[in-house]
Design a protein around this motif. Structure first.
Motif, PDB file in Angstrom:
ATOM      1  N   ASP A 118       0.826  -1.210   0.000  1.00 61.10           N
ATOM      2  CA  ASP A 118       0.000   0.000   0.000  1.00 61.10           C
ATOM      3  C   ASP A 118       0.857   1.256   0.000  1.00 61.10           C
ATOM      4  OD1 ASP A 118      -2.227  -1.585   0.036  1.00 61.10           O
ATOM      5  OD2 ASP A 118      -2.668  -1.314   2.171  1.00 61.10           O
ATOM      6  N   TRP A 119       1.976   1.228   0.684  1.00 62.29           N
ATOM      7  CA  TRP A 119       2.892   2.372   0.682  1.00 62.29           C
ATOM      8  C   TRP A 119       3.461   2.587  -0.725  1.00 62.29           C
ATOM      9  CZ3 TRP A 119       4.250   6.327   3.744  1.00 62.29           C
ATOM     10  CH2 TRP A 119       5.418   7.035   3.421  1.00 62.29           C
ATOM     11  N   ARG A 120       3.960   1.504  -1.306  1.00 62.61           N
ATOM     12  CA  ARG A 120       4.608   1.632  -2.606  1.00 62.61           C
ATOM     13  C   ARG A 120       3.615   2.009  -3.698  1.00 62.61           C
ATOM     14  NH1 ARG A 120       7.450  -3.059  -0.903  1.00 62.61           N
ATOM     15  NH2 ARG A 120       5.960  -4.327  -2.071  1.00 62.61           N
ATOM     16  N   ARG A 121       2.443   1.407  -3.697  1.00 63.59           N
ATOM     17  CA  ARG A 121       1.463   1.688  -4.761  1.00 63.59           C
ATOM     18  C   ARG A 121       1.067   3.154  -4.776  1.00 63.59           C
ATOM     19  NH1 ARG A 121      -3.533  -1.893  -4.053  1.00 63.59           N
ATOM     20  NH2 ARG A 121      -4.198  -0.770  -5.934  1.00 63.59           N
ATOM     21  N   THR A 125       2.303   5.748  -7.722  1.00 68.23           N
ATOM     22  CA  THR A 125       1.314   6.394  -8.588  1.00 68.23           C
ATOM     23  C   THR A 125       1.368   7.908  -8.475  1.00 68.23           C
ATOM     24  OG1 THR A 125      -0.165   4.488  -8.427  1.00 68.23           O
ATOM     25  CG2 THR A 125      -1.145   6.571  -9.133  1.00 68.23           C
ATOM     26  N   ASN A 126       1.344   8.423  -7.244  1.00 71.33           N
ATOM     27  CA  ASN A 126       1.163   9.858  -7.027  1.00 71.33           C
ATOM     28  C   ASN A 126       2.433  10.676  -7.159  1.00 71.33           C
ATOM     29  OD1 ASN A 126      -1.394   8.986  -6.397  1.00 71.33           O
ATOM     30  ND2 ASN A 126      -1.272   9.459  -4.219  1.00 71.33           N
ATOM     31  N   ASN A 150      -4.834   8.663   8.871  1.00 72.01           N
ATOM     32  CA  ASN A 150      -4.956   7.469   8.019  1.00 72.01           C
ATOM     33  C   ASN A 150      -4.531   7.716   6.580  1.00 72.01           C
ATOM     34  OD1 ASN A 150      -6.063   6.143  10.267  1.00 72.01           O
ATOM     35  ND2 ASN A 150      -8.135   6.768   9.708  1.00 72.01           N
ATOM     36  N   GLY A 151      -3.696   8.724   6.362  1.00 68.86           N
ATOM     37  CA  GLY A 151      -3.275   9.026   4.999  1.00 68.86           C
ATOM     38  C   GLY A 151      -1.794   9.309   4.879  1.00 68.86           C
ATOM     39  N   ALA A 152      -0.962   8.661   5.684  1.00 66.64           N
ATOM     40  CA  ALA A 152       0.476   8.960   5.660  1.00 66.64           C
ATOM     41  C   ALA A 152       1.076   8.729   4.283  1.00 66.64           C
ATOM     42  CB  ALA A 152       1.207   8.114   6.699  1.00 66.64           C
ATOM     43  N   ASN A 153       0.641   7.680   3.598  1.00 64.71           N
ATOM     44  CA  ASN A 153       1.183   7.410   2.265  1.00 64.71           C
ATOM     45  C   ASN A 153       0.735   8.470   1.262  1.00 64.71           C
ATOM     46  OD1 ASN A 153      -1.474   6.517   2.410  1.00 64.71           O
ATOM     47  ND2 ASN A 153      -1.059   4.458   1.637  1.00 64.71           N
TER      48      ASN A 153
END
Length: 253
Positions: A108-111, A115-116, A153-156
């Motif tokens: 989840d971190w990498r994706r 992407t962003n 809940n949005g650190a990434n």
């Protein structure tokens, strides 16, 4: 899927994530301004089909994953071979996977970062050289207010968008004077994701949200397109390395 397009031969734009939400509004506006638009999408084929049906002329859609540098390289080759060199690149594709920070998986971190943050880097690396060779242009990265003010809940996601702000500035320095690079940041804009995330159909949630916005309303995707039109137009010829926040005054940074 791809569709041939007609339009002004020397005005081409590429919009990642350009077939729904704010990205679709960008594609519509650029077509209206006389651009031939290549809009990418990742998985929602139906939205891509609908965008093609809506804009019979001026739009081509291509499935592509901006988080994959090899796919981006192939996309750049395809665009150049079939459409030419863009004058405008809009890095709009984004991904949200919300979790408490201790529950974010490596994937989840990498994706989200891939992407962003990496996506706009890969796209710029692929498209900037031919843009420079053909006389320059404008790149607009689509950021987020959480790049500056974090949320739970949005650190990434927050980290990716904070990085995008600095990437914008680095690109603006290195690609000047041929290519201008700016970051366009939406506030509360009326999209399906925003309506769901902030539960705006429920009066109490909508009222609490509007209390934070001086203009007392939710913004429209057309207003985001207005801002994009400014940033890619001649009126912004002396604007680069900047962030433009379109949020009704909610975040005055």
């Amino acid at each position: 899927m791809r569709q041939s397009v007609s339009g002004t031969p020397d005005k081409l734009a590429v919009v990642t994530g350009g077939t729904k939400g704010i990205g679709l509004a960008f594609s519509r506006r650029l077509v209206r301004l006389g651009y031939r638009v290549v809009a990418t999408f990742h998985s929602d084929q139906e939205s891509a089909n609908q965008a093609v049906r809506e804009m019979e002329k001026g739009l081509s859609v291509v499935r592509s994953d901006v988080s994959d540098p090899d796919e981006v390289a192939r996309l750049a080759e395809l665009v150049r071979a079939e459409h030419g060199v863009p004058r405008v690149l809009v890095n709009n594709a984004g991904l949200n996977i919300d979790r408490p920070v201790l529950d974010i998986s490596d994937s989840d971190w990498r994706r989200v970062l891939d992407t962003n943050l990496s996506g706009p880097f890969y796209m710029t690396r692929a498209f900037a050289p031919p843009m420079r060779e053909s006389g320059g242009g404008s790149i607009v990265n689509i950021g987020a207010t959480t790049a500056i003010r974090p949320r739970l809940n949005g650190a990434n996601y927050c980290s990716s968008k904070a990085g995008l702000l600095h990437l914008t500035k680095c690109l603006a320095m290195e690609l000047a004077p041929d290519i201008r690079v700016n970051c366009l940041i939406p506030g509360m804009i009326d999209t399906e994701e925003m309506r769901t995330r902030y539960r705006v159909a429920e009066p109490e949630y909508l009222s609490a949200l509007l209390d934070e916005i001086p203009q007392r309303r939710i913004g429209t995707t057309d207003e985001m397109a207005d801002a994009l039109e400014f940033l890619v137009g001649e009126g912004a010829a002396y604007v680069t390395g900047q962030k433009l926040i379109v949020d009704g005054g909610q975040f005055m940074w």
